[in-house]
Design a protein around this motif. Structure first.
Motif, short mmCIF file in Angstrom:
data_model
loop_
_atom_site.label_atom_id
_atom_site.label_comp_id
_atom_site.label_asym_id
_atom_site.label_seq_id
_atom_site.Cartn_x
_atom_site.Cartn_y
_atom_site.Cartn_z
N GLY A 167 -6.71 0.60 2.97
CA GLY A 167 -5.55 0.65 2.08
C GLY A 167 -5.64 -0.44 1.02
N ALA A 168 -5.66 -0.02 -0.25
CA ALA A 168 -5.72 -1.00 -1.34
C ALA A 168 -4.29 -1.42 -1.68
CB ALA A 168 -6.40 -0.37 -2.55
N SER A 169 -4.01 -2.70 -1.54
CA SER A 169 -2.65 -3.22 -1.72
C SER A 169 -2.44 -3.74 -3.14
CB SER A 169 -2.41 -4.35 -0.71
OG SER A 169 -1.16 -4.95 -0.93
N THR A 170 -1.17 -3.79 -3.53
CA THR A 170 -0.82 -4.40 -4.83
C THR A 170 -0.71 -5.92 -4.67
OG1 THR A 170 1.51 -4.02 -4.31
CG2 THR A 170 0.43 -2.38 -5.71
N LEU A 171 -0.75 -6.40 -3.43
CA LEU A 171 -0.66 -7.85 -3.17
C LEU A 171 -1.90 -8.57 -3.67
CD1 LEU A 171 0.53 -8.59 0.48
CD2 LEU A 171 1.66 -9.29 -1.61
N VAL A 216 0.86 -1.20 0.00
CA VAL A 216 0.00 0.00 0.00
C VAL A 216 0.90 1.25 0.00
CG1 VAL A 216 -1.78 1.28 1.26
CG2 VAL A 216 -1.80 -1.22 1.28
N ASN A 217 0.64 2.16 -0.94
CA ASN A 217 1.38 3.42 -0.92
C ASN A 217 0.44 4.56 -0.49
OD1 ASN A 217 -0.18 4.04 -3.17
ND2 ASN A 217 1.44 3.48 -4.61
N ALA A 218 0.97 5.77 -0.43
CA ALA A 218 0.19 6.90 0.10
C ALA A 218 -1.08 7.15 -0.72
CB ALA A 218 1.06 8.16 0.12
N GLU A 219 -0.98 7.00 -2.04
CA GLU A 219 -2.14 7.29 -2.91
C GLU A 219 -3.28 6.29 -2.68
OE1 GLU A 219 1.09 7.14 -4.34
OE2 GLU A 219 1.18 9.31 -4.03
N ALA A 269 -0.01 11.41 8.95
CA ALA A 269 0.14 10.04 8.46
C ALA A 269 1.23 9.98 7.39
CB ALA A 269 -1.18 9.54 7.88
N GLU A 270 1.99 8.87 7.40
CA GLU A 270 3.07 8.69 6.44
C GLU A 270 3.22 7.21 6.13
OE1 GLU A 270 7.82 9.76 6.05
OE2 GLU A 270 6.87 9.71 8.00
N THR A 271 3.44 6.88 4.87
CA THR A 271 3.69 5.47 4.53
C THR A 271 5.14 5.30 4.08
OG1 THR A 271 2.91 5.78 2.27
CG2 THR A 271 1.34 4.86 3.83
#
Lengths: 151, 105
Positions: free
Chosen positions: B50-54, B32-35, B80-82
Motif C-alpha cells: 500500500g502506497a501511503s500519502t504519509l 492508503v486508499n483503495a487505488e 478487501a475494503e479500505t
C-alpha cells in the motif's frame, strides 16, 4: 518537549511508561537505529513541517472517525487526542483473536510548536486514517524580534 | 516507489479474528486508499502493498506485508475494503475445513 502515552485497557506500570518514553525519544532522534523490518507506523507518530506561512502537523490515526478526534492549540502547545472503537469487542467476539498488534484504542500526544501560530484560524481534516492540521504562522514578528541594547 | 533508498517501507500492524465461516484481518495502513492498494495471493502466500500519502523523515511511506494462508482459505472469495486507513480482508474458509458435528444414534 514531547509527552506521549497510549493506554490499551489494562494499566501499565509507571516504570514502563518512563522506559517507553525514553526508547521512543531515542528512536525518534536516531530512526536509523531501528531496522526497517520491524518499523511500523507506530514508530512515526506526529510530525511537524514548518513552512514559510504555516506549520503542518500530520498524525497517523488509522481506524478513527473524525468525531473521535480532538485537537487543541493552547499557546505554543498542540494537543491531539483520539479514541477508536474495537469492532470485535462491540460484537462480543474478541476472544477469537488469533493476533492483536494494532495500535492502542486511545492516543494522546502534546508537542511544543517551534514557532508562533494563530490558533483561531487553524484547520484540521481527517482522511484515509491520517489527521492533517494546518496552523497559520503568526505574522506579527514584533513579539519575537527584539533589538537589545548593549551597555 | 520501487526506489528502496527513497521509500520508507513499514510493516502494517494487523489484528486477526477467527470467525466460524471466515478469518477477518484488519491492517493499519494510514494514508492508503483503495487505488493505492495491491493484494495478491500466490502459492497460498498473501502479499499486501500500500502506497501511503504519509511522508516520514522526508521519505514517502509504503506498507508491505506477507502472510502464509492455510489450505483452508478460499482464495477465490477473499474480499478487501479500505476505510479510514484500515484495510479489512475477509478470507472465507472452504466448506471442507469447517467443523461438522455428527449426531451419534
Amino acid at each position: 518537549m514531547i509527552k506521549r502515552w497510549n493506554v490499551d485497557g489494562a494499566p501499565t506500570p509507571a516504570a514502563w511508561h518512563g522506559l517507553d518514553e525514553l526508547f521512543d525519544s531515542l528512536m525518534r532522534k536516531w530512526p536509523e537505529l531501528r531496522s526497517n523490518w520491524m518499523a511500523t507506523a507506530k514508530d512515526f507518530g506526529l510530525e511537524l513541517e514548518v513552512g514559510e506561512n504555516e506549520v503542518v502537523a500530520t498524525v497517523p490515526l488509522p481506524g478513527c472517525r473524525s468525531e473521535e478526534i480532538e485537537v487543541e492549540v493552547n499557546g505554543d502547545f498542540l494537543r491531539v487526542q483520539a479514541r477508536r472503537k474495537d469492532a470485535a469487542v462491540e460484537e462480543g467476539v474478541e476472544k477469537r483473536y488469533l493476533k492483536r498488534e494494532r495500535t492502542a484504542l486511545e492516543y494522546s500526544e502534546t508537542v511544543r510548536l517551534p514557532v508562533r501560530v494563530v490558533g483561531e484560524t487553524a484547520a484540521a481534516e481527517y482522511g484515509d486514517g491520517v489527521l492533517t492540521i494546518r496552523l497559520p504562522r503568526e505574522n506579527d514578528q514584533r513579539k519575537n524580534h527584539r533589538v537589545i541594547k548593549v551597555d | 516507489m520501487e526506489d528502496n533508498k527513497k521509500v520508507l517501507t513499514l510493516m502494517p500492524l494487523a489484528d486477526i479474528l477467527d470467525g466460524e465461516d471466515a478469518v477477518t484481518v484488519w491492517f493499519e495502513v494510514p494514508g492508503v486508499n483503495a487505488e493505492a492498494t495491491e493484494i495478491e495471493v500466490k502459492d497460498q502466500v498473501l502479499s499486501l502493498t500500500g502506497a501511503s500519502t504519509l511522508v516520514r523523515n522526508g521519505r514517502p511511506v509504503v506498507f508491505k506485508r506477507q502472510f502464509q494462508l492455510s489450505d483452508a482459505a478460499d482464495v477465490e472469495k477473499i474480499t478487501a475494503e479500505t476505510r479510514d486507513g484500515v484495510l479489512t480482508l475477509v478470507i472465507p474458509k472452504l466448506q471442507r475445513s469447517k467443523v461438522h458435528r455428527i449426531d451419534v444414534k
